[in-house]
Design a protein around this motif. Structure first.
Motif, PDB file in Angstrom:
ATOM      1  N   THR A  28       0.871  -1.230  -0.178  1.00 18.96           N
ATOM      2  CA  THR A  28      -0.005  -0.040   0.141  1.00 18.96           C
ATOM      3  C   THR A  28       0.801   1.213  -0.121  1.00 18.96           C
ATOM      4  N   PHE A  29       1.178   1.715  -1.176  1.00 16.31           N
ATOM      5  CA  PHE A  29       2.104   2.783  -1.363  1.00 16.31           C
ATOM      6  C   PHE A  29       1.949   3.881  -0.605  1.00 16.31           C
ATOM      7  N   SER A  30       0.433   4.497  -0.607  1.00 14.40           N
ATOM      8  CA  SER A  30       0.090   5.810   0.285  1.00 14.40           C
ATOM      9  C   SER A  30       0.488   5.507   1.817  1.00 14.40           C
ATOM     10  N   THR A  31       0.917   4.421   2.065  1.00  8.25           N
ATOM     11  CA  THR A  31       0.909   4.314   3.596  1.00  8.25           C
ATOM     12  C   THR A  31       2.471   4.432   4.094  1.00  8.25           C
ATOM     13  N   LYS A  32       3.175   4.402   3.063  1.00  5.11           N
ATOM     14  CA  LYS A  32       4.732   4.318   3.272  1.00  5.11           C
ATOM     15  C   LYS A  32       5.569   5.234   3.076  1.00  5.11           C
ATOM     16  N   GLY A  33       6.197   5.982   4.051  1.00  7.99           N
ATOM     17  CA  GLY A  33       7.328   6.979   3.777  1.00  7.99           C
ATOM     18  C   GLY A  33       8.421   6.266   2.444  1.00  7.99           C
ATOM     19  N   MET A  34       8.814   7.038   1.865  1.00  2.00           N
ATOM     20  CA  MET A  34       9.962   6.689   0.759  1.00  2.00           C
ATOM     21  C   MET A  34      11.093   7.323   0.784  1.00  2.00           C
ATOM     22  N   SER A  35      12.051   6.841   0.166  1.00  3.15           N
ATOM     23  CA  SER A  35      13.287   7.318   0.015  1.00  3.15           C
ATOM     24  C   SER A  35      14.139   7.198  -1.126  1.00  3.15           C
ATOM     25  N   TRP A  36      15.155   8.351  -1.265  1.00  3.14           N
ATOM     26  CA  TRP A  36      15.928   7.618  -2.463  1.00  3.14           C
ATOM     27  C   TRP A  36      17.480   7.687  -1.665  1.00  3.14           C
ATOM     28  N   VAL A  37      17.990   6.697  -2.413  1.00  2.00           N
ATOM     29  CA  VAL A  37      19.505   6.327  -1.615  1.00  2.00           C
ATOM     30  C   VAL A  37      20.347   6.139  -2.899  1.00  2.00           C
ATOM     31  N   ARG A  38      21.527   6.555  -2.656  1.00  2.00           N
ATOM     32  CA  ARG A  38      22.627   6.434  -3.690  1.00  2.00           C
ATOM     33  C   ARG A  38      23.674   5.731  -3.311  1.00  2.00           C
ATOM     34  N   GLN A  39      24.407   4.885  -4.350  1.00  2.00           N
ATOM     35  CA  GLN A  39      25.633   4.441  -3.909  1.00  2.00           C
ATOM     36  C   GLN A  39      26.826   4.399  -5.223  1.00  2.00           C
ATOM     37  N   ALA A  40      27.734   5.071  -4.712  1.00  2.00           N
ATOM     38  CA  ALA A  40      29.114   5.163  -5.560  1.00  2.00           C
ATOM     39  C   ALA A  40      29.722   3.680  -5.672  1.00  2.00           C
ATOM     40  N   PRO A  41      30.377   3.431  -6.648  1.00  2.00           N
ATOM     41  CA  PRO A  41      31.191   1.977  -6.619  1.00  2.00           C
ATOM     42  C   PRO A  41      32.119   2.352  -5.630  1.00  2.00           C
ATOM     43  N   GLY A  42      32.277   1.198  -4.871  1.00  2.00           N
ATOM     44  CA  GLY A  42      33.165   0.951  -3.596  1.00  2.00           C
ATOM     45  C   GLY A  42      32.717   1.591  -2.429  1.00  2.00           C
ATOM     46  N   LYS A  43      31.548   2.327  -2.399  1.00  2.00           N
ATOM     47  CA  LYS A  43      31.572   3.270  -1.493  1.00  2.00           C
ATOM     48  C   LYS A  43      30.221   3.037  -0.554  1.00  2.00           C
TER      49      LYS A  43
END
Length: 123
Positions: A28-43
């Motif tokens: 249920t998408f509307s009930t969930k906080g969401m995030s963007w996360v990033r990952q660089a190579p080897g980090k």
């Protein structure tokens, strides 16, 4: 089955813009906080931004504040990240993830996450 499908990445020159999208299903998408996360190579993964379940509250990492905008469309089960004034240090794989928070943590510590989309900022 929870699925998060990120798209919209690519190669862009410094100063350019991209808009990432994430299609969500299986919860249920509307009930969930969401995030963007990033990952660089080897980090270690870096938290980028979160949005509350309603979309009314957004938070950003200092490194992207003023340049990136997170948003969501609960009617379409979609999460977005508008990225402007991109810099080479923004280069990474970007993931959308279920959960809300303002600290770095492994992707496995989020409720769920999908396959990422590569963003490369280079001249």
């Amino acid at each position: 089955e929870v699925q998060l499908q990120a798209s919209g990445g690519g190669l862009v020159r410094p100063g350019g813009s991209l808009r990432l999208s994430c299609a969500a299903s299986g919860f249920t998408f509307s009930t969930k906080g969401m995030s963007w996360v990033r990952q660089a190579p080897g980090k270690y993964p870096n938290w980028v931004s979160s949005v509350s379940n309603s979309g009314g509250t957004t938070i950003y990492a200092d490194s992207v504040k003023g340049r990136f905008t997170i948003s969501r469309d609960n009617a379409k089960n979609m999460l977005y990240l508008q990225m402007n004034s991109l810099k080479p240090e923004d280069t990474a794989v970007y993931y959308c993830a279920g959960g809300y928070g303002d600290y770095d943590r492994p992707l496995e510590h989020y409720d769920f996450y999908g396959q990422g989309t590569q963003v490369t900022v280079s001249s």
